[in-house]
Design an enzyme around this catalytic site. Structure first.
Site, PDB file in Angstrom:
ATOM      1  N   GLU A  38      81.769  27.230 -34.346  1.00  0.00           N
ATOM      2  CA  GLU A  38      82.447  28.455 -33.939  1.00  0.00           C
ATOM      3  C   GLU A  38      81.748  29.080 -32.728  1.00  0.00           C
ATOM      4  O   GLU A  38      80.535  29.294 -32.743  1.00  0.00           O
ATOM      5  CB  GLU A  38      82.450  29.453 -35.111  1.00  0.00           C
ATOM      6  CG  GLU A  38      83.393  30.608 -34.941  1.00  0.00           C
ATOM      7  CD  GLU A  38      84.849  30.174 -35.048  1.00  0.00           C
ATOM      8  OE1 GLU A  38      85.675  30.723 -34.290  1.00  0.00           O
ATOM      9  OE2 GLU A  38      85.160  29.302 -35.880  1.00  0.00           O
ATOM     10  N   ARG A  49      79.223  31.918 -26.790  1.00  0.00           N
ATOM     11  CA  ARG A  49      80.525  32.366 -26.276  1.00  0.00           C
ATOM     12  C   ARG A  49      81.267  33.079 -27.401  1.00  0.00           C
ATOM     13  O   ARG A  49      82.176  32.551 -28.011  1.00  0.00           O
ATOM     14  CB  ARG A  49      81.344  31.174 -25.776  1.00  0.00           C
ATOM     15  CG  ARG A  49      82.594  31.562 -24.998  1.00  0.00           C
ATOM     16  CD  ARG A  49      83.622  30.468 -25.033  1.00  0.00           C
ATOM     17  NE  ARG A  49      84.067  30.152 -26.374  1.00  0.00           N
ATOM     18  CZ  ARG A  49      85.014  30.818 -27.032  1.00  0.00           C
ATOM     19  NH1 ARG A  49      85.599  31.866 -26.482  1.00  0.00           N
ATOM     20  NH2 ARG A  49      85.360  30.446 -28.262  1.00  0.00           N
ATOM     21  N   ASP A  81      86.799  25.268 -34.594  1.00  0.00           N
ATOM     22  CA  ASP A  81      87.947  26.149 -34.767  1.00  0.00           C
ATOM     23  C   ASP A  81      88.491  26.643 -33.439  1.00  0.00           C
ATOM     24  O   ASP A  81      89.703  26.842 -33.295  1.00  0.00           O
ATOM     25  CB  ASP A  81      87.562  27.334 -35.661  1.00  0.00           C
ATOM     26  CG  ASP A  81      88.759  28.186 -36.032  1.00  0.00           C
ATOM     27  OD1 ASP A  81      89.758  27.612 -36.512  1.00  0.00           O
ATOM     28  OD2 ASP A  81      88.714  29.411 -35.832  1.00  0.00           O
ATOM     29  N   TYR A  90      87.445  41.078 -39.180  1.00  0.00           N
ATOM     30  CA  TYR A  90      87.351  40.112 -38.085  1.00  0.00           C
ATOM     31  C   TYR A  90      87.887  40.748 -36.800  1.00  0.00           C
ATOM     32  O   TYR A  90      87.649  41.928 -36.550  1.00  0.00           O
ATOM     33  CB  TYR A  90      88.065  38.808 -38.463  1.00  0.00           C
ATOM     34  CG  TYR A  90      87.554  37.652 -37.639  1.00  0.00           C
ATOM     35  CD1 TYR A  90      86.199  37.297 -37.686  1.00  0.00           C
ATOM     36  CD2 TYR A  90      88.388  36.946 -36.789  1.00  0.00           C
ATOM     37  CE1 TYR A  90      85.703  36.259 -36.914  1.00  0.00           C
ATOM     38  CE2 TYR A  90      87.884  35.901 -36.018  1.00  0.00           C
ATOM     39  CZ  TYR A  90      86.540  35.565 -36.081  1.00  0.00           C
ATOM     40  OH  TYR A  90      86.057  34.554 -35.310  1.00  0.00           O
ATOM     41  N   ASN A 127      96.812  34.287 -34.825  1.00  0.00           N
ATOM     42  CA  ASN A 127      95.403  34.301 -35.192  1.00  0.00           C
ATOM     43  C   ASN A 127      95.041  33.026 -35.934  1.00  0.00           C
ATOM     44  O   ASN A 127      95.793  32.564 -36.791  1.00  0.00           O
ATOM     45  CB  ASN A 127      95.126  35.533 -36.071  1.00  0.00           C
ATOM     46  CG  ASN A 127      93.647  35.827 -36.207  1.00  0.00           C
ATOM     47  OD1 ASN A 127      92.883  34.998 -36.676  1.00  0.00           O
ATOM     48  ND2 ASN A 127      93.249  37.027 -35.809  1.00  0.00           N
TER      49      ASN A 127
END
Length: 611
Positions: free
Chosen positions: A292, A202, A315, A149, A501
């Site tokens: 997301e 985005r 999220d 990630y 995170n």
């Protein structure tokens, strides 16, 4: 085949496993469904209750065993397994242990030239041997997480047209409007319980990446499994392709998405509506839909539109808010202040900052502060400066107006900091370096322990680095960032930067939803998540500068969050799986995915003829 008498016919789905001669059945019951390759159908009692669990196991033979990522064990197949499944001779003769396979892979990974190469190698491993991929990720979480990630996934998305190899999810385009259910029906697994979906507008702080944003849902759901133990077969990454406004991609011959400007307005809304309805029709009302990396103008309104009718959350708004508030709550143990005694300045006024502000108000309400008074402690800074009422330059949407104060408008961040003297400076603008040395020194002059959160991703978009923060504040600050930074040695002391995170939050939330069948996700669940996460931070962690638990503990942290959310959900009748397990933590732990090979041999027994 035997089934429970209470099972309905529409709970039993045909599934074609191998194109020529193999067929199996997948069934969904009130208890959990486990899908594992190459294993036969079994009915078992589970969790000491009267429900049955159906395990679908497929018999593959020959080379096909090695092509099935859930069946393949690579060099860990025993000699007996190799002979039984006719793969003897297709592998080198040595039988490796899973531990040796992990060690071999990590040696290769560490010798690769750059992180993008490592990302590609991990993706390839996931395609050929799923259990080994997750064993690697679970064993070396701190090393692997930045590769799977942020920050590496940002580069992977930018290069997606060049590195795409095998499908890991579904691409649903605006051209499929009217047939979205048909596209969802092409996914071979029927019991999907968690979807992460993006429209790519985005992506992190990188802007509109269109179809290339698929790396985000794939990465997020990989972390669902690696960090919380949500079974990978329950997870489905989806990209909704409505075009892109990225001029580079519109001219790029290797771009894999629709090469036209984004569809907006009524047609876009109808497309999203159809998608939501199709998900429920295909996978059920309890299927989690996690939004997301949608742009601000869509993120807020879609969350408001769907949150009361679907099992859904955003999220970027709620997950980011929860992890940030957890860090804030932990910081209070260092500063010694009450939450409501602080002044908060958010650099950035998008979905992340608004989400953090809203959840911060909820947290202050728990201290007995009114909503109105709580909002007076929070200040937002956007591209036009400080968010204030009747700002001449405008730019205030409904979300920003909640935090617009009766003050003069100040444009420059440095001047805003001098005027407001905040105790918390939190960056989530995605615009890169903004917390200058002067700003950081000013923060240290106002506070014994200034709290600096540079939360923008990827690393290149962070408002400052960890070393800049510690050096400018002479080691006084409490620091956290969105992407990882190395330890900082300053004045004879080693500081360990905390990583704020979202991975601390969303996997645990997903685990609770999947294991307990939570139908609806109220805001309270994210406050509970933040509070639970903060409670996992020890005094030793705080002494080292950490406001989050070490990443090595994230598996246990995710389970703690899931248990806390499950307790609340059963108490408030949000959970659908009844009866409530007597020991929720044990129940959740038993339902977590384990990256361990199972015996691939079919059942065997002696059989003798009667005289």
């Amino acid at each position: 085949m035997f089934v429970k008498p209470t099972m309905k016919i529409n709970q039993i789905y045909p599934y074609l496993s191998w194109s020529l001669f193999q067929r199996s059945i997948i069934s969904r019951t009130k208890a959990s469904t486990t899908y594992q390759s190459k294993e036969r159908i079994l009915l078992n009692r589970t969790n000491n209750n009267s429900d049955y669990k159906m395990t679908t196991r497929r018999f593959l033979t020959g080379y096909d065993v090695l092509l099935d990522r859930r069946a393949n064990k690579g060099t860990a197949f025993s000699i007996e397994e190799r002979q039984t499944y006719r793969i003897h001779g297709l592998l080198p003769p040595t039988v490796a242990t899973p531990e040796l396979q992990v060690e071999r892979f990590m040696d290769n990974l560490r010798n690769m030239p750059d992180d993008l190469s490592r990302y590609i190698a991990l993706a390839a491993l996931q395609d050929r041997n799923e259990k080994l991929f997750y064993r690697v990720a679970m064993t070396y979480t701190q090393e692997i997480m930045p590769l799977v990630y942020t920050p590496t996934v940002g580069l992977a998305c930018q290069k997606y047209g060049l590195i795409f190899s095998k499908p890991k999810g579904l691409f649903i385009s605006i051209n499929d409007k009217g047939h979205i259910y048909d596209v969802l029906s092409n996914w071979p697994i029927h019991d999907v319980r968690a979807i992460v979906v993006t429209d790519g507008e985005r992506i992190l702080g990188l802007g509109d990446l269109g179809c290339n944003g698929m790396g985000i849902p794939v990465g997020k759901l990989s972390l669902y499994t690696a960090l919380a133990g949500v079974a990978p077969e329950y997870c489905l990454p989806i990209t909704l392709d409505v075009g892109t406004n990225n001029e580079t991609f519109l001219k790029d011959k290797y771009y894999l998405g629709l090469q036209h400007k984004r569809v907006t307005g009524k047609e876009y809304d109808e497309f999203i509506d159809e998608f939501m309805q199709a998900v429920v029709k295909r996978f059920g009302q309890q299927c989690l839909i996690q939004f997301e990396d949608f742009a601000n103008h869509n993120a807020f309104r879609l969350l408001e539109k769907y949150r009361e009718h679907y099992c859904t959350f955003n999220d970027d708004i709620q997950g980011t808010a929860s992890v940030a508030v957890a860090g804030i709550l932990s910081s209070l143990r260092i500063t010694g202040r009450k939450l409501s005694d602080n002044t908060f300045v958010f650099y950035g006024a998008g979905e992340a900052s608004i989400g953090m502000s809203d959840l911060l108000v909820v947290a202050m309400e728990r201290e007995g502060v009114s909503v109105e008074d709580a909002r007076k402690k929070i200040f937002l800074v956007d591209s036009k400066g400080l968010v204030v009422k009747d700002r001449p330059t405008g730019g205030l949407n409904e979300e920003k107006k909640r935090y617009a104060h009766e003050r003069e408008c100040i444009v420059k961040l440095g001047e805003i900091v001098k005027a407001l003297k905040p105790s918390f400076l939190i960056g989530a603008a995605g615009q890169g370096p903004a917390f200058t040395r002067e700003i950081l020194e000013d923060m240290a002059s106002f506070n014994e322990h200034p709290v600096i959160f540079a939360l923008s991703n990827p690393t290149s978009k962070a408002e400052c680095t960890a070393s800049e923060a510690y050096e400018a504040t002479k080691g006084q600050c409490v620091f956290a960032s969105g992407s990882p930074f190395p330890n900082v040695d300053y004045n004879g002391k080693t500081y360990i930067p905390g990583q704020g995170n979202n991975s601390y939050i969303f996997p645990g939330v997903g685990l609770a939803i999947v294991t307990c069948g939570i139908r609806h996700i109220p805001e309270e669940l994210f406050y509970i998540s933040a509070k639970t996460l903060s409670e996992q931070v020890t005094e030793e962690d705080l002494a080292a500068g950490l406001v989050y638990p070490p990443i090595e503990k994230i598996h246990a942290v995710s389970r703690k969050i899931a248990v806390a959310l499950a307790e609340y959900s059963y108490e408030h009748k949000l959970a659908a799986h009844y009866p409530k397990p007597k020991d929720l933590e044990k129940y959740i732990e038993e339902n977590q995915y384990k990256a361990e090979y199972s015996d691939a041999l079919p059942p065997r027994w002696d059989w003798q003829k009667k005289n």
